[in-house]
Design an enzyme around this catalytic site. Sequence first.
Site, mmCIF file in Angstrom:
data_model
loop_
_atom_site.group_PDB
_atom_site.id
_atom_site.type_symbol
_atom_site.label_atom_id
_atom_site.label_comp_id
_atom_site.label_asym_id
_atom_site.label_seq_id
_atom_site.Cartn_x
_atom_site.Cartn_y
_atom_site.Cartn_z
ATOM 1 N N ASP A 115 0.827 -1.219 0.000
ATOM 2 C CA ASP A 115 0.000 0.000 0.000
ATOM 3 C C ASP A 115 0.863 1.271 0.000
ATOM 4 O OD1 ASP A 115 0.572 -0.891 2.696
ATOM 5 O OD2 ASP A 115 -0.845 0.602 3.466
ATOM 6 N N HIS A 116 2.202 1.105 0.121
ATOM 7 C CA HIS A 116 3.109 2.267 0.117
ATOM 8 C C HIS A 116 4.037 2.314 -1.090
ATOM 9 C CE1 HIS A 116 2.062 3.627 4.235
ATOM 10 N NE2 HIS A 116 1.585 2.394 4.244
HETATM 11 ZN ZN LIG Z 1 0.183 1.151 5.224
#
Ligand SMILES: [Zn+2]
Length: 304
Positions: free
Chosen positions: A70-71
């Site tokens: 998610d990064h």
């Molecule tokens: Zn995260």
Amino acid sequence: MGQFEITFLGTTAGVPTKYRNHASLYVKYQSEREFVCLLDCGEGTQKQIFSSGLNFMRVSDIFISHWHADHFAGLLGLIETMNLEKRQEELRIYGPEAKKFVPILLSLGYSTKDFPIKAINVEHEGTEIQTLIDNEEYSVTAVPMKHGVPAVAYAIKEKDKIKIDKEKAKLLGLPESGPIFKKLKDNGMIVFKEKEVLLEDISFIQLGKKIVYSGDTLPNKNIVKISKDADLLIHDSTFFSEDKQEKWRHTTHSEVFDIAEKANVKRLILTHISRRYQDVKELEDKIKHVKNATLAKDFMRVIV
Ligand SMILES: [Zn+2]
């Protein structure tokens, strides 16, 4: 002094929602020169940049807080588009273990990259603040975080500047401007009309602005240290409940308030919001008692 313009490209936690994309911040620092970077690059970041009317080709440096998808999952698509747009300039990607993960990403698929991409490892253990970029205008530093995998927080700080107090200079009979002020700054003193003038007698320090981004983390002493007197702290606040099970590897809103108070930060923005919270009003009610605290929203733009 210069100005930071920060655009929130994604503010959700592990899973995207209709209103929140995965983590990424587009930071433009404008002073005598321009510095544009991304802090994290979650999936969909390039689309969010387009939708914000920003220019992804200006991004020279990408700082990844940790290698959870998610990064970083937006890196592949963004790099591909930069290549299609015939980028020539070097792109630097920083992160804990960047030299391990960036080559893997670049090896996926049949595409060739026609511009240089440099991976730079960031220290992810200990308590030292590491300097990654340092020039006359600003510095970028990092410090290890606590997230169960190698993770770091980043700070971008404008350099402090020595300014001449014009009133004091006038009282000593000095002209309003001219090369003598450069000489005074360079040498610390000048002789003007047979009198010694010391820089410290007619100057003051204008503190440079500082912004800090935590990435994902449990509360820890390092984030307090790197956030000391920051003008803006953007912090993981995945959860808004004190249930210990829930705050696993992340920070709750009340813990973020504690960090901000200890670090004496001027402004606080809570981000990386769990998808379980669909009602923004409910969250805003929980933070409204803390002055200078705001809840992040996708496409929010903040000037510091
Ligand atoms: Zn995260």
